[in-house]
Design an enzyme around this catalytic site. Structure first.
Site, PDB file in Angstrom:
ATOM      1  N   GLY A  12      -2.796 -13.963 -14.654  1.00  0.00           N
ATOM      2  CA  GLY A  12      -3.187 -12.954 -13.674  1.00  0.00           C
ATOM      3  C   GLY A  12      -4.350 -13.449 -12.850  1.00  0.00           C
ATOM      4  N   CYS A  13      -5.114 -12.529 -12.353  1.00  0.00           N
ATOM      5  CA  CYS A  13      -6.247 -12.843 -11.491  1.00  0.00           C
ATOM      6  C   CYS A  13      -7.289 -13.681 -12.225  1.00  0.00           C
ATOM      7  CB  CYS A  13      -6.879 -11.540 -11.006  1.00  0.00           C
ATOM      8  SG  CYS A  13      -8.394 -11.770 -10.074  1.00  0.00           S
ATOM      9  N   PHE A  14      -7.719 -14.762 -11.602  1.00  0.00           N
ATOM     10  CA  PHE A  14      -8.698 -15.627 -12.271  1.00  0.00           C
ATOM     11  C   PHE A  14     -10.045 -14.954 -12.456  1.00  0.00           C
ATOM     12  CE2 PHE A  14      -8.590 -18.337  -8.104  1.00  0.00           C
ATOM     13  CZ  PHE A  14      -9.287 -17.383  -7.367  1.00  0.00           C
TER      14      PHE A  14
END
Length: 177
Positions: A12-14
């Protein structure tokens, strides 16, 4: 003398992964970036547009005498959904896929074993990709240390903060803050 190892994970989002792993005892550095695509010089806009094949990921430098690779994977699997292809919550696209980019045969073996051990506890199959780590490209400076600098922003409060809370709830002895 401290020994360092590298773990590279996409889930997902870093910003979310970075926020969690920065708080794990034994982790020395977390860098947000891009990995696993076909473009030599990816940037945020092209990765988000899905044109590069890269995943948002974090490169974690850690001391294996303090925290094991296996424990990092346990945290990883606890804070994201490894059963949804190309999606984490409202973040949709190949850049948000679940992937482990291993650095050598020992990490590959540990990752395969963790997936096999965890599979029975999930209602759906674990679809986390497993591959040898190709080149990692650090993200732009404004993405680094994002949650610590912008934790009051709505996305951070709604998506990243619950992952940090999960770390503190389920892995309290590992938390360094």
């Amino acid at each position: 003398m401290m020994k360092e190892e590298i773990a590279t994970l996409a889930g997902g989002c870093f910003w979310c992964l970075e926020a969690v792993f920065q708080r794990v005892r034994g982790v020395q550095q977390v860098v947000s970036g891009y990995i696993g695509g076909h473009t030599a010089h990816p940037d945020y806009r092209s990765v988000c547009d899905g044109r590069t094949g890269h995943a948002e990921a974090v490169r974690i430098t850690f001391d294996p005498q303090v925290v094991s690779y296996e424990t990092l994977l346990d945290v990883f699997f606890a804070i994201h959904d490894p059963t949804t292809p190309n999606r984490q919550g409202n973040d949709v696209g190949t850049q948000y896929r679940s992937a482990i980019f291993f650095h050598g045969p020992a990490q590959e073996a540990v990752a395969r074993a963790r997936i096999a051990d965890l599979a029975p506890s999930h209602a759906s199959p674990i679809i986390t990709e497993l591959q040898a780590a190709p080149p990692f490209h650090p993200a732009e400076d404004y993405h680094q240390n994002y949650f610590n600098q912008h934790g009051d922003q709505p996305y951070c409060q709604l998506v990243a903060a619950p992952k940090v809370a999960k770390l503190k709830q389920y892995f309290a002895p590992l938390v360094s803050e």
